[in-house]
Design an enzyme around this catalytic site. Structure first.
Site, short mmCIF file in Angstrom:
data_model
loop_
_atom_site.label_atom_id
_atom_site.label_comp_id
_atom_site.label_asym_id
_atom_site.label_seq_id
_atom_site.Cartn_x
_atom_site.Cartn_y
_atom_site.Cartn_z
N PRO A 53 0.67 -1.30 -0.04
CA PRO A 53 0.04 0.21 0.08
C PRO A 53 0.73 1.27 -0.05
O PRO A 53 2.16 1.32 0.21
CB PRO A 53 -0.69 -0.25 1.29
CG PRO A 53 -0.18 -1.48 1.98
CD PRO A 53 0.45 -2.11 1.18
N PRO A 54 0.41 2.37 -0.33
CA PRO A 54 1.10 3.68 -0.35
C PRO A 54 1.81 3.87 0.88
O PRO A 54 1.19 3.70 1.98
CB PRO A 54 0.15 4.65 -0.64
CG PRO A 54 -1.04 4.01 -1.20
CD PRO A 54 -1.23 2.52 -0.71
N GLY A 55 2.95 4.44 0.98
CA GLY A 55 3.59 5.01 2.09
C GLY A 55 4.17 3.90 2.95
O GLY A 55 4.70 4.18 3.91
N GLY B 263 7.08 2.39 2.36
CA GLY B 263 8.32 2.31 1.90
C GLY B 263 9.15 1.89 0.96
O GLY B 263 10.10 1.56 0.90
N HIS C 136 -12.01 -12.63 15.47
CA HIS C 136 -12.38 -13.21 14.11
C HIS C 136 -11.20 -13.99 13.43
O HIS C 136 -11.35 -14.99 13.45
CB HIS C 136 -12.69 -12.21 12.93
CG HIS C 136 -13.07 -12.61 11.82
ND1 HIS C 136 -14.41 -12.55 11.22
CD2 HIS C 136 -12.32 -13.16 10.69
CE1 HIS C 136 -14.49 -13.20 10.23
NE2 HIS C 136 -13.04 -13.38 9.94
N GLU C 137 -10.02 -13.44 13.52
CA GLU C 137 -8.73 -13.94 13.03
C GLU C 137 -8.32 -15.27 13.96
O GLU C 137 -7.92 -16.17 13.66
CB GLU C 137 -7.63 -13.04 12.91
CG GLU C 137 -8.00 -11.62 11.97
CD GLU C 137 -8.54 -12.19 10.46
OE1 GLU C 137 -8.02 -13.36 10.12
OE2 GLU C 137 -9.13 -11.51 9.99
N ASP D 202 -15.29 -14.60 3.74
CA ASP D 202 -15.36 -15.68 4.19
C ASP D 202 -16.55 -16.89 3.76
O ASP D 202 -16.60 -17.98 3.37
CB ASP D 202 -15.24 -16.03 5.76
CG ASP D 202 -14.10 -15.26 6.20
OD1 ASP D 202 -13.01 -15.34 5.55
OD2 ASP D 202 -14.03 -14.69 7.51
P1 ADP Z 1 5.78 4.35 -0.99
O1 ADP Z 1 6.90 4.55 -2.05
O2 ADP Z 1 5.44 2.88 -0.61
O3 ADP Z 1 4.34 5.00 -1.35
P2 ADP Z 1 7.55 5.81 0.25
O4 ADP Z 1 8.99 4.99 0.17
O5 ADP Z 1 7.60 6.96 -0.38
O6 ADP Z 1 6.49 5.21 0.21
O7 ADP Z 1 7.66 6.30 1.92
C1 ADP Z 1 7.54 7.76 2.04
C2 ADP Z 1 8.27 8.14 3.33
O8 ADP Z 1 7.72 7.38 4.61
C3 ADP Z 1 9.72 7.70 3.34
O9 ADP Z 1 10.48 8.80 2.81
C4 ADP Z 1 9.94 7.61 4.69
O10 ADP Z 1 10.22 8.68 5.27
C5 ADP Z 1 8.60 6.96 5.46
N1 ADP Z 1 8.69 5.59 5.72
C6 ADP Z 1 7.77 4.68 5.00
N2 ADP Z 1 8.07 3.60 5.13
C7 ADP Z 1 9.11 3.39 5.92
C8 ADP Z 1 9.85 2.44 6.76
N3 ADP Z 1 9.60 1.16 6.78
N4 ADP Z 1 10.74 2.82 7.77
C9 ADP Z 1 11.16 4.16 7.60
N5 ADP Z 1 10.50 5.11 7.20
C10 ADP Z 1 9.43 4.94 6.21
ZN ZN Z 2 -12.30 -14.20 8.03
#
Ligand code: ADP
Ligand code: ZN
Ligand code: MG
Length: 618
Positions: free
Chosen positions: A202-204, A206, A423-424, A499
C-alpha cells in the site's frame, strides 16, 4: 544528407507541438469549481466523468464532466489515482481517461501570461533549435530523452538502516545488493541474476525508500522514473523514453533502474472493452523488450513499485522479468516502534516521550504517516518555542495526521480491533485444531488491502487432489471467524462477507461438481459455458429440475451449517484458548513463527476451562 531529413522532421514536430500547445493554452482556464475528492470518486462511479487530468505535482486533478462542466480537486501526492478509483469501485479498465501532465512550466509558472508569451517563446525556440540542429544534428530531439533522475553520491545516502520494520523485504533485497557489489562472484558460478524485482504494498509503506536504500547499500547509481510520467503528451514518447532510460542505465552499469507506479503503464492489456491506451501499451512493450534484451552480464537491476499488483499485466511477471516479488505491509505495533525510532533519530525528545505508547495509539498508520507524525510534532514544538519534542506534541501530531485530508486508511477503533482479533483468532484456532487444515503461518489485525485482518495458512506440500474430508475441514476454517464473532459477541459483522462467500461456493461445488453429497450422488449439475467474448465470465446453464434445484440448495446449506457448527463447537470447547490468542493479537497485532506456534499449542490444550473457572469462583 539523412540528417537534413531528420532535422526537417524535427521542425515539423516542433511546429505541430507548438500549435497544439498554444491551442491548449488559449482554451481559457474557465472558472473551475473546486470539488471534494469523494465527490469526484462518486461521479466517476456514476460514469459522469469524461476525463481526469492529474497535475504534475501529483496532487491537482482537473476533471471534465460528460456534460461539459469542469472542476478541480486534489488528492494526496502519494496516492495513485488508479488505486483511489479502483477502491471506490470504479471500473478503471473501462476508463481510458486518466492523463498525467508532465511537469508543466506553462501551467504553474507562466499561467495566464502565456497567452501572449507563448507564440514568442516558440518562435525563439524554433530559432534556437535550428541553430542547434545544424551544429550537432540531433540535440534537438531532447524531449524524447528520459527524465530519469540520477541520484549518486552527492545525495545524502539512504541505507537499510533508514528503513525499519520490513526485515523480510530487506533480507530478500540484500541478495540484489550482493549482486550489484560482487557480480563476478555470481557470474563465476553461472548463476542467473534476477532481472527485475517488484515491490508491492500500500502507499507509504516504503517502496521508494527501499529501492533507494538498495542503491545506497550497493553504492551504485539510481535511475528513477514514475510510470505516470510515461503517459504523456505525444504518442511514442513513452517508448523512446524507456529506450533512453535503459541506454543510460546500461552505460552506467552496475546500477538500478527504478520504475515507480508501474501499474500506470503495466496494466493488463486488452481486457477492457473500452479502447486500450496505445501509448501505455507501447511503453509497456518497450520495457519488456529492454528487459529481455539484457544479456547475462548486464549488471542492471530493474526495481518496480506498485500498490496494485492485481491489475498488472501477466507479461510483466514472467520469468526473466519481474520474477522476484517483495511484499511490504503496513507495520504492526513492533514495526511502528521501529519506524518511529528511525524518524526520531537526531531529534531532541523530551523524557516523557514513550514511543511504545505512541505506536499503540496509531494502528493502521503507514510508514509515511509515522514519518509525517514525527515531522508535524517537531513543527509543533518549534512553533511553541520548545527545545524538545514532548509527548503532547506527538499526540497532537497523530491527531493531525489522522484528520489529514482524505486519509484512506482510517484509524481502527479499539472495539473494532477487538472484533477483528477474535475473528482472526477464530480462523487460526479452528485451523490448528482440525488436523486436515493447513498450518497457520501468520495472523494479523493490520489491514491489508480490503481485508481488515488476515490469517495466512499455507499447505505443507503441493496438492493436486482435495479429499472430501479436507474440503470439509477448510469450510470449518473459513467459518471460524464468523463462529468466533458469534460466540464472543453474540453478533456478527460484515467482516465475514468474503469467508461466507468462499465457503458457500465451495459447498456448492462439492454438491454439483464433485459428487460429494450422498443425497445427490456423483452427478454433475449445471453445464458451464465460457463466454469468450466477455472475457472470463462463465454462464451456467441449468439442466436439472426445480426439485433438484431445491435439493441442491438444501444440501449446500446443510454442509455449510455443519461446518459452522463444527467450528463453533471447537471454539466453545477452547474458549479460553481463543481468548488467549485474541488477547495477544490485540497487543502485538501480528503473530507468526515460533511465538504463534507456541500460542496455538497452548490454546489447544486449554480445554473446557470455562467450567473450571466457574468451579473455582463459586
Ligand atoms: P511508497 O513508495 O511505498 O508509497 P515511500 O517510500 O515514498 O512510500 O515512503 C514515504 C516516506 O515514509 C519515506 O520517505 C519515509 O520517510 C517514510 N517511511 C515509509 N516506510 C518506512 C519504513 N519502513 N521505515 C522508515 N520510514 C518509512
Ligand atoms: Zn475471515
Ligand atoms: Mg513511492
Amino acid at each position: 544528407m539523412g540528417n537534413r531529413w531528420v532535422t526537417g522532421l524535427v521542425y515539423l514536430i516542433i511546429i505541430v507541438a507548438a500549435i497544439a500547445l498554444v491551442f491548449n493554452q488559449v482554451n481559457p482556464p474557465s472558472q473551475r469549481r473546486e470539488v471534494q475528492l469523494n465527490q469526484v470518486l462518486t461521479d466517476a462511479r456514476e460514469k459522469k466523468i469524461e476525463r481526469i487530468v492529474v497535475g504534475s505535482d501529483q496532487q491537482r486533478l482537473d476533471i471534465e464532466y460528460r456534460n461539459g462542466d469542469r472542476a478541480t480537486s486534489r488528492k494526496e501526492s502519494q496516492d495513485s489515482l488508479f488505486a483511489l478509483l479502483h477502491d471506490a469501485g470504479v471500473d478503471v479498465q473501462d476508463m481510458p481517461i486518466i492523463e498525467v501532465k508532465g511537469p508543466s512550466f506553462w501551467n504553474s509558472v507562466v499561467g495566464p501570461l502565456s497567452y501572449f508569451i507563448l507564440p514568442l517563446v516558440f518562435l525563439f525556440m524554433l530559432f534556437f533549435f535550428l541553430r542547434q540542429a545544424q551544429g550537432t544534428n540531433n540535440q534537438a530531439l531532447s524531449f524524447g530523452k528520459s527524465r530519469a533522475r540520477l541520484f549518486t553520491g552527492d545525495k545524502p545516502k539512504i541505507t537499510f538502516a533508514d528503513v525499519a520494520a520490513v526485515d523480510e523485504a530487506k533480507e530478500e533485497l540484500s541478495e540484489v545488493v550482493e549482486f550489484l557489489k560482487y557480480p563476478e562472484k555470481f557470474a563465476a558460478l553461472g548463476a542467473r541474476i534476477p532481472r527485475g524485482v517488484l515491490l508491492m504494498g500500500p502507499p507509504g509503506t516504503g517502496k521508494t525508500l527501499l529501492a533507494r536504500a538498495v542503491a545506497g547499500e550497493a553504492g551504485v547509481p539510481f535511475f528513477s522514473i514514475s510510470g505516470s510520467e510515461f503517459v504523456e503528451m505525444f504518442v511514442g514518447v513513452g517508448a523512446s523514453r524507456v529506450r533512453d532510460l535503459f541506454d543510460q542505465a546500461k552505460r552506467n552499469a552496475p546500477d538500478i533502474v527504478f520504475i515507480d507506479e508501474i501499474d500506470a503503464v503495466g496494466r493488463q492489456r486488452g481486457t477492457g472493452l473500452g479502447g486500450s491506451h496505445d501509448e501505455r501499451e507501447q511503453t509497456l512493450n518497450q520495457i519488456l523488450v529492454e528487459m529481455d534484451g539484457f544479456d547475462s552480464n548486464t549488471n542492471v537491476i530493474v526495481i518496480a513499485a506498485t500498490n496494485r499488483p492485481d491489475i498488472l499485466d501477466p507479461a510483466l511477471l514472467r520469468p526473466g522479468r519481474f520474477d522476484r516479488r517483495v511484499v511490504l505491509d503496513r507495520p504492526d505495533m513492533r514495526g511502528r516502534i521501529e519506524i518511529l525510532k528511525v524518524h526520531c533519530r537526531g531529534k531532541p525528545l523530551a523524557p516523557d516521550v514513550d514511543l511504545e505508547v505512541l505506536a499503540r495509539q496509531t494502528p493502521g498508520f503507514s510508514g509515511a504517516d509515522l514519518a509525517n507524525l514525527v515531522n508535524e510534532a517537531a513543527i509543533l514544538a518549534a512553533r511553541r518555542n520548545r527545545r524538545q519534542i514532548t509527548m503532547q506534541d506527538m499526540e497532537e501530531a497523530a491527531e493531525k495526521v489522522v484528520a489529514g485530508p482524505e486519509r484512506k486508511n482510517r484509524r481502527i477503533s479499539e472495539e473494532e480491533k477487538r472484533i477483528i482479533a477474535y475473528h482472526e483468532a477464530g480462523h487460526a484456532l479452528v485451523a490448528h485444531l482440525i488436523p486436515e487444515c493447513d498450518p497457520v503461518h501468520k495472523i494479523s489485525v493490520v489491514s491489508r488491502g480490503l481485508a481488515l485482518g488476515y490469517t495466512m495458512s499455507l499447505p505443507e506440500e503441493d496438492r493436486y487432489l482435495m479429499p472430501r474430508r479436507k474440503i470439509l475441514a477448510d469450510l470449518a476454517y473459513h467459518l471460524g471467524g464468523y463462529a468466533a464473532e458469534q460466540l464472543i459477541f453474540a453478533d456478527t459483522t460484515t467482516g465475514s462477507e468474503n469467508d461466507i462467500e468462499q465457503a458457500t461456493k465451495m459447498a456448492r461445488r462439492m454438491v454439483t461438481e464433485f459428487g460429494m453429497s450422498e443425497l445427490l450422488g456423483p452427478i454433475a449439475y449445471g453445464q458451464k459455458e465460457e463466454l469468450v467474448f466477455l472475457g472470463r465470465e462463465i454462464a451456467e446453464q441449468r439442466d436439472y429440475s426445480d426439485d433438484t434445484a431445491r435439493l441442491i440448495d438444501q444440501e449446500v446449506r446443510r454442509i455449510v451449517e455443519g461446518a459452522y457448527q463444527r467450528a463453533r463447537d471447537l471454539l466453545q470447547e477452547h474458549r479460553a484458548g481463543l481468548d488467549l490468542i485474541a488477547q495477544r493479537l490485540q497487543e502485538v497485532e501480528t503473530l507468526e513463527g515460533e511465538e504463534l506456534r507456541q500460542l496455538l499449542d497452548r490454546a489447544a490444550q486449554m480445554k473446557q476451562p470455562v467450567d473450571a473457572a466457574a468451579g473455582t469462583s463459586s
